[in-house]
Design a protein around this motif. Sequence first.
Motif, mmCIF file in Angstrom:
data_model
loop_
_atom_site.group_PDB
_atom_site.id
_atom_site.type_symbol
_atom_site.label_atom_id
_atom_site.label_comp_id
_atom_site.label_asym_id
_atom_site.label_seq_id
_atom_site.Cartn_x
_atom_site.Cartn_y
_atom_site.Cartn_z
ATOM 1 N N UNK A 164 0.849 -1.188 0.000
ATOM 2 C CA UNK A 164 0.000 0.000 0.000
ATOM 3 C C UNK A 164 0.884 1.237 0.000
ATOM 4 N N UNK A 165 0.768 2.041 -1.026
ATOM 5 C CA UNK A 165 1.491 3.306 -1.082
ATOM 6 C C UNK A 165 0.640 4.302 -1.857
ATOM 7 N N UNK A 166 0.992 5.566 -1.801
ATOM 8 C CA UNK A 166 0.164 6.607 -2.409
ATOM 9 C C UNK A 166 0.041 6.438 -3.927
ATOM 10 N N UNK A 167 1.128 6.077 -4.555
ATOM 11 C CA UNK A 167 1.120 5.885 -6.010
ATOM 12 C C UNK A 167 0.134 4.780 -6.403
ATOM 13 N N UNK A 168 0.264 3.638 -5.762
ATOM 14 C CA UNK A 168 -0.600 2.501 -6.089
ATOM 15 C C UNK A 168 -2.053 2.791 -5.733
ATOM 16 N N UNK A 169 -2.277 3.426 -4.589
ATOM 17 C CA UNK A 169 -3.641 3.735 -4.157
ATOM 18 C C UNK A 169 -4.346 4.636 -5.162
ATOM 19 N N UNK A 211 -4.280 6.438 6.080
ATOM 20 C CA UNK A 211 -3.773 7.777 5.783
ATOM 21 C C UNK A 211 -3.687 8.096 4.304
ATOM 22 N N UNK A 212 -4.418 7.326 3.480
ATOM 23 C CA UNK A 212 -4.364 7.531 2.035
ATOM 24 C C UNK A 212 -5.744 7.710 1.409
ATOM 25 N N UNK A 213 -6.703 8.139 2.218
ATOM 26 C CA UNK A 213 -8.067 8.345 1.726
ATOM 27 C C UNK A 213 -8.139 9.402 0.635
ATOM 28 N N UNK A 214 -7.389 10.498 0.816
ATOM 29 C CA UNK A 214 -7.398 11.569 -0.180
ATOM 30 C C UNK A 214 -6.854 11.094 -1.521
ATOM 31 N N UNK A 215 -5.819 10.268 -1.471
ATOM 32 C CA UNK A 215 -5.245 9.740 -2.709
ATOM 33 C C UNK A 215 -6.250 8.853 -3.436
#
Length: 275
Positions: A164-169, A211-215
């Motif tokens: 799970x990371x921002x790019x993938x999300x 912590x990646x809902x916005x992404x």
Amino acid sequence: SSLVGSEMCIRDRNEGIYASRTPYVLLLNNDTEVDKNFVGEMLAAIKRHKKAFSCSARMICYHDRNKLDDAGNYYSALGWAYARGKGKDIHSFEKEGRIFASCAGAAIYRKKVFEKIGYFDEEHFAYLEDIDVGYRARIFGYENWYVPAALVYHVGSGTSGSRYNQFKTRYSSRNNIYLIYKNMPVLQIILNLPFLVPGFGMKILFFSQKGMGREYVAGIKNGFQISHRNKKVKFHMRNLGRYARIQLELWWNIIYRFMAVSYTHLRAHETRRHL
């Protein structure tokens, strides 16, 4: 068969497939190790199944070779894509059979089908392009198969990093919206809205906790934007029966997904009780 790297840019991958002079093309991730019989098993399988567009290997976790990484890719009416068998014992899925789509990390494809239905969609960029092309092949009447005799050991997230990371999300939610728009006729999208809305809602909550809902939400917005400028798979009445079969699978895959999750949690609970 020709070997093309699965983790390369989709445009480069398509060019490699287009340039190949063989009837079959084998795709393989850059973070894999294959069994000595892998190529032979894959080639034999796609020759055996005359209607097959693709065949997917049994992918095993590289660092824990008693656990599966992928036993075929699936998609559900919730808008969830998932790898069947992930984290389960390697002997959980030992029967060859049809699947929704193949994981392009270790799969063999019939080149002439690409020439008929189109290649990997470059708009997908990084994620769900294998689900998309497998879905498209199903609409055109082809099949995707799981081949447990073909073994591949997969590190996982070898290119993008952690699970799970921002790019993938962001790109997963973006491409998911586009996949739905592209492959489902309008009436099918409307039919699935009661499932898609809570499905995406649960994903927003899930990624918000990480912590990646916005992404994830930004990816959804971007998905609608790219859908407007791209073409849908053209609907033909002759494919109506195939759409109906796919839809039944999308519903069944919801049930299967929750059954698999419940079973995993039960096994984990039983394990803790016996420690």
